[in-house]
Motif scaffolding. Structure first.
Motif, PDB file in Angstrom:
ATOM      1  N   VAL A 116       0.955  -1.148   0.017  1.00  0.00           N
ATOM      2  CA  VAL A 116       0.037   0.078   0.037  1.00  0.00           C
ATOM      3  C   VAL A 116       0.795   1.183  -0.155  1.00  0.00           C
ATOM      4  CG1 VAL A 116      -1.886   1.392   1.404  1.00  0.00           C
ATOM      5  CG2 VAL A 116      -1.963  -1.360   1.208  1.00  0.00           C
ATOM      6  N   THR A 117       0.885   2.034  -1.195  1.00  0.00           N
ATOM      7  CA  THR A 117       1.764   3.164  -1.146  1.00  0.00           C
ATOM      8  C   THR A 117       0.866   4.528  -1.025  1.00  0.00           C
ATOM      9  OG1 THR A 117       3.302   2.050  -2.891  1.00  0.00           O
ATOM     10  CG2 THR A 117       3.189   4.586  -2.885  1.00  0.00           C
ATOM     11  N   LEU A 118       1.185   5.032   0.170  1.00  0.00           N
ATOM     12  CA  LEU A 118       0.525   6.253   0.592  1.00  0.00           C
ATOM     13  C   LEU A 118       1.145   7.247   0.041  1.00  0.00           C
ATOM     14  CD1 LEU A 118      -0.427   5.027   3.973  1.00  0.00           C
ATOM     15  CD2 LEU A 118      -1.934   5.125   2.053  1.00  0.00           C
ATOM     16  N   PRO A 119       0.623   8.286  -0.800  1.00  0.00           N
ATOM     17  CA  PRO A 119       1.421   9.545  -1.408  1.00  0.00           C
ATOM     18  C   PRO A 119       1.829  10.400  -0.237  1.00  0.00           C
ATOM     19  CG  PRO A 119      -0.682   9.145  -2.578  1.00  0.00           C
ATOM     20  CD  PRO A 119      -0.634   8.140  -1.472  1.00  0.00           C
ATOM     21  N   PRO A 120       3.105  10.764  -0.008  1.00  0.00           N
ATOM     22  CA  PRO A 120       3.589  11.857   0.877  1.00  0.00           C
ATOM     23  C   PRO A 120       2.647  13.074   0.691  1.00  0.00           C
ATOM     24  CG  PRO A 120       5.384  10.835  -0.320  1.00  0.00           C
ATOM     25  CD  PRO A 120       4.164  10.137  -0.773  1.00  0.00           C
ATOM     26  N   PRO A 121       2.380  13.864   1.812  1.00  0.00           N
ATOM     27  CA  PRO A 121       1.304  14.891   1.699  1.00  0.00           C
ATOM     28  C   PRO A 121       1.922  16.065   0.795  1.00  0.00           C
ATOM     29  CG  PRO A 121       2.308  14.752   3.932  1.00  0.00           C
ATOM     30  CD  PRO A 121       2.686  13.539   3.233  1.00  0.00           C
ATOM     31  N   CYS A 122       3.378  16.132   0.740  1.00  0.00           N
ATOM     32  CA  CYS A 122       3.772  17.330  -0.257  1.00  0.00           C
ATOM     33  C   CYS A 122       3.387  17.107  -1.491  1.00  0.00           C
ATOM     34  CB  CYS A 122       5.572  17.200   0.048  1.00  0.00           C
ATOM     35  SG  CYS A 122       6.160  15.780  -0.439  1.00  0.00           S
ATOM     36  N   TRP A 123       3.220  15.990  -2.019  1.00  0.00           N
ATOM     37  CA  TRP A 123       2.698  15.784  -3.409  1.00  0.00           C
ATOM     38  C   TRP A 123       1.530  16.047  -3.502  1.00  0.00           C
ATOM     39  CZ3 TRP A 123       6.058  15.706  -7.316  1.00  0.00           C
ATOM     40  CH2 TRP A 123       7.204  15.131  -7.043  1.00  0.00           C
ATOM     41  N   THR A 124       0.441  15.615  -2.648  1.00  0.00           N
ATOM     42  CA  THR A 124      -1.033  15.902  -2.584  1.00  0.00           C
ATOM     43  C   THR A 124      -1.197  17.328  -2.347  1.00  0.00           C
ATOM     44  OG1 THR A 124      -1.248  13.632  -1.604  1.00  0.00           O
ATOM     45  CG2 THR A 124      -3.132  15.082  -1.757  1.00  0.00           C
ATOM     46  N   ASN A 125      -0.579  17.939  -1.515  1.00  0.00           N
ATOM     47  CA  ASN A 125      -0.750  19.513  -1.329  1.00  0.00           C
ATOM     48  C   ASN A 125      -0.384  20.194  -2.573  1.00  0.00           C
ATOM     49  OD1 ASN A 125      -1.351  19.269   1.365  1.00  0.00           O
ATOM     50  ND2 ASN A 125       0.516  19.484   2.046  1.00  0.00           N
ATOM     51  N   THR A 126       0.587  20.083  -3.227  1.00  0.00           N
ATOM     52  CA  THR A 126       0.994  20.848  -4.457  1.00  0.00           C
ATOM     53  C   THR A 126       0.160  20.507  -5.539  1.00  0.00           C
ATOM     54  OG1 THR A 126       2.918  22.193  -5.560  1.00  0.00           O
ATOM     55  CG2 THR A 126       2.942  19.591  -5.078  1.00  0.00           C
ATOM     56  N   ALA A 127      -0.172  19.270  -5.814  1.00  0.00           N
ATOM     57  CA  ALA A 127      -0.844  18.856  -7.053  1.00  0.00           C
ATOM     58  C   ALA A 127      -2.390  19.190  -6.587  1.00  0.00           C
ATOM     59  CB  ALA A 127      -1.119  17.363  -6.890  1.00  0.00           C
ATOM     60  N   HIS A 128      -2.836  19.246  -5.672  1.00  0.00           N
ATOM     61  CA  HIS A 128      -4.227  20.008  -5.302  1.00  0.00           C
ATOM     62  C   HIS A 128      -4.385  21.409  -5.536  1.00  0.00           C
ATOM     63  CE1 HIS A 128      -6.221  16.490  -2.644  1.00  0.00           C
ATOM     64  NE2 HIS A 128      -5.873  16.189  -4.075  1.00  0.00           N
ATOM     65  N   ARG A 129      -3.097  22.098  -5.080  1.00  0.00           N
ATOM     66  CA  ARG A 129      -3.208  23.300  -5.224  1.00  0.00           C
ATOM     67  C   ARG A 129      -3.235  23.645  -6.957  1.00  0.00           C
ATOM     68  NH1 ARG A 129       1.294  24.095  -2.445  1.00  0.00           N
ATOM     69  NH2 ARG A 129       0.137  24.613  -0.768  1.00  0.00           N
ATOM     70  N   HIS A 130      -2.684  22.674  -7.624  1.00  0.00           N
ATOM     71  CA  HIS A 130      -2.700  23.200  -9.137  1.00  0.00           C
ATOM     72  C   HIS A 130      -3.861  22.298  -9.813  1.00  0.00           C
ATOM     73  CE1 HIS A 130       1.532  24.191  -8.250  1.00  0.00           C
ATOM     74  NE2 HIS A 130       1.507  24.884  -9.191  1.00  0.00           N
ATOM     75  N   GLY A 131      -4.646  21.901  -9.025  1.00  0.00           N
ATOM     76  CA  GLY A 131      -6.046  21.315  -9.526  1.00  0.00           C
ATOM     77  C   GLY A 131      -5.766  19.787 -10.230  1.00  0.00           C
ATOM     78  N   VAL A 132      -4.822  19.085  -9.506  1.00  0.00           N
ATOM     79  CA  VAL A 132      -4.319  17.763 -10.032  1.00  0.00           C
ATOM     80  C   VAL A 132      -4.679  16.833  -9.150  1.00  0.00           C
ATOM     81  CG1 VAL A 132      -2.397  16.255 -10.956  1.00  0.00           C
ATOM     82  CG2 VAL A 132      -2.670  18.680 -11.584  1.00  0.00           C
ATOM     83  N   LYS A 133      -5.488  15.701  -9.597  1.00  0.00           N
ATOM     84  CA  LYS A 133      -5.807  14.615  -8.611  1.00  0.00           C
ATOM     85  C   LYS A 133      -4.590  13.624  -8.219  1.00  0.00           C
ATOM     86  CE  LYS A 133     -10.510  13.879 -10.261  1.00  0.00           C
ATOM     87  NZ  LYS A 133     -11.281  14.301  -9.275  1.00  0.00           N
ATOM     88  N   VAL A 134      -4.692  12.925  -7.056  1.00  0.00           N
ATOM     89  CA  VAL A 134      -3.566  12.265  -6.458  1.00  0.00           C
ATOM     90  C   VAL A 134      -4.143  11.106  -6.200  1.00  0.00           C
ATOM     91  CG1 VAL A 134      -1.517  12.021  -4.786  1.00  0.00           C
ATOM     92  CG2 VAL A 134      -2.035  14.388  -5.920  1.00  0.00           C
ATOM     93  N   LEU A 135      -3.327   9.683  -6.767  1.00  0.00           N
ATOM     94  CA  LEU A 135      -3.747   8.514  -6.215  1.00  0.00           C
ATOM     95  C   LEU A 135      -2.533   7.690  -5.852  1.00  0.00           C
ATOM     96  CD1 LEU A 135      -5.495   7.201  -9.522  1.00  0.00           C
ATOM     97  CD2 LEU A 135      -6.397   8.613  -8.002  1.00  0.00           C
ATOM     98  N   GLY A 136      -3.086   7.079  -4.706  1.00  0.00           N
ATOM     99  CA  GLY A 136      -2.081   5.989  -4.109  1.00  0.00           C
ATOM    100  C   GLY A 136      -2.033   4.686  -4.982  1.00  0.00           C
TER     101      GLY A 136
END
Length: 807
Positions: A116-136
């Protein structure tokens, strides 16, 4: 690979001891990590981890609906995952890998070969800021993966249970779904429960998190065989039909995208054809020809799944990572075009920070010169065009990390040569911002040398497709009279905290019904009466001529903020926050350190609307503590940034002269403005232990304790006798030894209570009293002092010792 015995030395040193096993329940520097076993997933042990609260994404995704068009999915596979990006509060590598071309991406997958690969929050934070979805990623592979599937798919109930656990993780941590990679051979009787797992996960994700995605990887087929199809067909379509899309393996042929689109029907944009950037048996060869495959997919109207774009970083492509990265993504942009646009909503703010660098600045003043990385710190990234090797007679435009910054650790630098009375224009952002009747307020910061001038050009489009351009420039704009529809001279704002050399400029414009489509930077130099001329040699045989001499141009754009109000973010007063310290740990070595988790929340229980917090520490001397925490020339040391309402301080060194630590939480708004440090919430911690001559010392009381006096005298019992050993030390810094730790703490509390009840009356208040009352108070204070001294003579010194510091 084995090593033969004949090459082994019989006198070889013993192998080093293995590193201590990671215990996620114990306090330590917050990190991101995967879940490696089905047992850990089933026990929900992750939610009991010390690190869990730090791993929660703090930036919500503004728009959860995918556009109905061909999309770009990027699957991040970097050295097994969890490298520099695992340090949630930031690392120390200024050259850490990052992605900043978010305007070319729709979906980002964080991939590793853990279960189970959980995305580090740094990727989710900046991707969301730019309107990009993030998947584990949930992956089963090899023999271990086969064992996992045997348990996962043993019953319909177990398939549902583990699907619900995965959904719970995604919702709790704030990312947007899962890539499922079942890369093992399965028995035919396991397929119905596998379909239950995929279907139930998709349904519960949709109900728990609208707009979430579950994407199936092209691996095992509907009959259980592990045969990659490299297209959407009858062998894998049953899985495609019960989830949100398929990631097709990358060994496809030119005709496969078209045939896959035909099989998908009206869901053809949910088919993501894989491209391996490393070029491993991938169509087009990947690497610097990745765009060959992209061109085919764009033509056939399906989506793309780019796997491992970190190839540029891992293989150290020349001449350097910044240049190679910009070059590679420029090929993606040339083939596919931008898929995201910003600004598209207000407020809009960018300091052009890429999430790594060599310093940190606040309002133009440098607060840290330490190298760092933290992808969470990325603001909206500019749409800079890749220019390759710029010629010496033009302007080079790049995000700079070594040049002084206004906020954060980056800026846009414009550097080169520019003749007088000429200009150079370059794109910074492409937007889709529809404006209403309220004026648009723009603030930006500029730092320049000599007569290097820098303005902003805004491009607008009306509903009738009429185009209007507006220039925001301070002075020397006569040369632009025919280039722009309107020229606005910004007002320079004098802010007391802004560092010298920076100009903060404000402008307002009303464009009701228009859409802001582009923002450009305009570099220019005005014409001077006494311009320098130089003789230019003609190579075509004609006479030499006098021309204006080009001069060096150098300007820096520090930030851009757009809003509907001139007013900055309102910050609640310090008193409205509840700040606490937990897991306090003092070192016992020769040099003293402290570790502590600090967390804060609004006292009224409302959720924080602030995206980040800068953390400082002020190491207060004894005099500062007596002055109620007001430092006398104390330095506010920058510790880092928090994106959640918690920060862990690890092994902070404490100078010998420090008696109290004041941890300041500087609140920062969505417009980048930070609260004044003097008005910010804080947590004050008295230094609990020092070492004097090898003895362990405990302070008697601290500023916090003086303001919360408790007299424990009435709680003492016959068994808790108050005994002392001896005193030593200089006047004003007495040390008392006690026969055990329990008695030391009891004695400390008793003395503290006695002294606090007499010391709260300040000297200036005593001076206001009549002389008779003043004498009474003085006599009382002296009496207590004598009492304390007598208590310290009672012990005969036969027991083991603990030492109490009495300031």
């Amino acid at each position: 690979m084995s090593v033969s015995n004949e090459h082994q030395s019989s006198t070889a040193d013993p192998p080093p001891p293995p590193p201590p096993q990671f215990d996620p329940t114990q306090p330590s520097i917050p990190i991101s990590y995967p879940i490696k076993t089905l047992e850990d997933l089933g026990s929900r042990a992750y939610f009991k981890s010390f690190h869990y609260p730090f791993n929660i994404c703090s930036v919500p995704l503004a728009n959860s609906v995918l556009d109905n068009r061909p999309r770009v999915l990027v699957c991040h596979d970097m050295q097994g995952g969890y490298v520099d990006d695992k340090w949630i509060q930031g690392g120390s590598n200024p050259d850490a890998y990052a992605i900043w071309h978010w305007y070319l991406i729709d979906v980002f997958v964080y991939f590793s070969h853990n279960l189970v690969t959980l995305p580090p929050p740094c990727w989710t934070n900046t991707a969301h800021r730019h309107g990009v979805k993030v998947l584990g990623t949930f992956i089963t592979e090899w023999g271990e993966g086969k064992a996992v599937c045997n348990k996962l798919l043993s019953t319909k109930e177990s398939a549902h249970m583990y699907a619900e656990l995965l959904s719970e993780l995604a919702v709790a941590l704030g990312f947007d779904g899962w890539l499922l990679n079942m890369e093992v051979k399965l028995e035919l009787e396991q397929i119905p429960n596998l379909k239950e797992f995929v279907s139930h996960l998709t349904q519960i994700m949709h109900s728990s998190l609208p707009g979430s995605l579950v994407i199936w990887y092209d691996s095992v087929t509907i009959d259980g065989a592990l045969i990659w199809q490299n297209q959407l067909n009858d062998e894998n379509k049953p899985f495609f039909d019960i989830c949100d899309g398929i990631f097709v393996n990358y060994s496809w042929k030119e005709s496969y995208p078209r045939s896959s689109a035909a099989v998908a029907g009206d869901r053809k944009f949910d088919v993501y054809m894989g491209i391996d950037v490393f070029g491993r048996n991938t169509y087009g060869g990947g690497k610097w020809t990745t765009n060959v495959a992209l061109d085919v997919l764009k033509k056939d109207d399906v989506s793309a799944a780019i796997f491992a774009p970190g190839w540029v970083y891992e293989t150290k492509q020349p001449p350097d990572f910044q240049t190679a990265q910009n070059h590679w993504w420029s090929l993606v942009e040339k083939s596919w075009g931008a898929v995201k646009f910003y600004p598209e909503s207000l407020p809009f703010y960018s300091n052009f920070d890429q999430g790594h660098g060599y310093h940190i600045s606040v309002e133009g003043g440098q607060v840290s010169d330490a190298p760092w990385n933290n992808i969470s710190s990325q603001c909206f990234q500019p749409f800079l065009k890749f220019s390759g090797n710029p010629s010496p007679d033009t302007i080079e435009v790049f995000v700079d990390f070594k040049e002084a910054s206004y906020r954060g650790g980056g800026n846009i630098t414009f550097k080169g040569t520019l003749e007088e009375n000429t200009d150079f224009t370059t794109r910074i952002f492409q937007g889709e911002l529809l404006l209403g009747a309220v004026p648009l307020h723009i603030t930006h910061s500029v730092k320049s040398e000599g007569d290097s001038l820098l303005g902003l050009a805004l491009q607008f489009s009306s509903t009738a497709n009429e185009r209007t351009s507006v220039l925001l420039a301070s002075w020397g704009t006569n040369q632009f009279s025919r280039k722009f529809s309107k020229i606005i001279a910004p007002c320079q704002v004098n802010k007391p905290r802004t560092a010298p050399g920076w100009a903060v400029l404000e402008s307002s414009i009303e464009m009701n019904g228009y859409t802001l489509t582009e923002i450009h930077a305009v570099c220019y130099r005005p014409k001077h009466e006494h311009a320098q001329l130089r003789l230019e040699n003609r190579t075509d045989g004609s006479e030499d001529t006098l021309v204006y001499s080009p001069k060096e141009y150098h300007a820096v754009l520090g930030h851009i903020t757009m809003n509907t109000s001139k007013e900055n973010t309102y910050f609640p007063p310090s008193s409205s926050w509840l700040v606490e310290g937990h897991y306090i740990k003092w070192s016992s070595g020769s040099s003293q350190t402290v570790s502590v988790k600090i967390d804060w929340k609004s006292k009224d229980g409302t959720d924080s609307r602030f995206p980040r917090y800068n953390i400082y520490v002020e190491k207060l001397s004894e005099q500062a503590v007596r002055d109620h925490g007001v430092g006398l020339g104390s330095v506010q040391e920058y510790l880092g940034v928090a994106n959640v309402e918690a920060f862990y301080v690890s092994e902070l060194p404490i100078p010998a002269t420090t008696s109290s630590l004041k941890f300041i939480i500087q609140v920062c708004g969505v417009d980048g403005v930070c609260q004044n440090l003097d008005d910010s919430p804080y947590f004050q911690l008295d230094v609990k232990a020092t070492t004097v001559g090898g003895r362990k010392m405990f302070q008697l009381f601290s500023y916090d304790e003086m303001n919360n006096p408790i007299n424990p005298w009435t709680h003492s019992t016959k068994e808790q006798r108050f005994l002392g050993r001896k005193s030593y030390g200089k006047l004003g810094n007495r040390h008392f030894e006690w026969f055990n730790s329990l008695m030391c703490e009891r004695s400390k509390a008793v003395i503290r209570g006695l002294l606090q009840n007499t010391s709260r009356m300040k000297i200036r208040e005593l001076q206001r009293l009549p002389s008779r009352e003043t004498k009474i108070w003085v006599i009382m204070i002296l009496t207590w002092m004598v009492f304390v001294i007598l208590l310290c003579k009672l012990s005969n010194g036969k027991w083991g010792k603990e030492t109490l510091v009495f300031p």
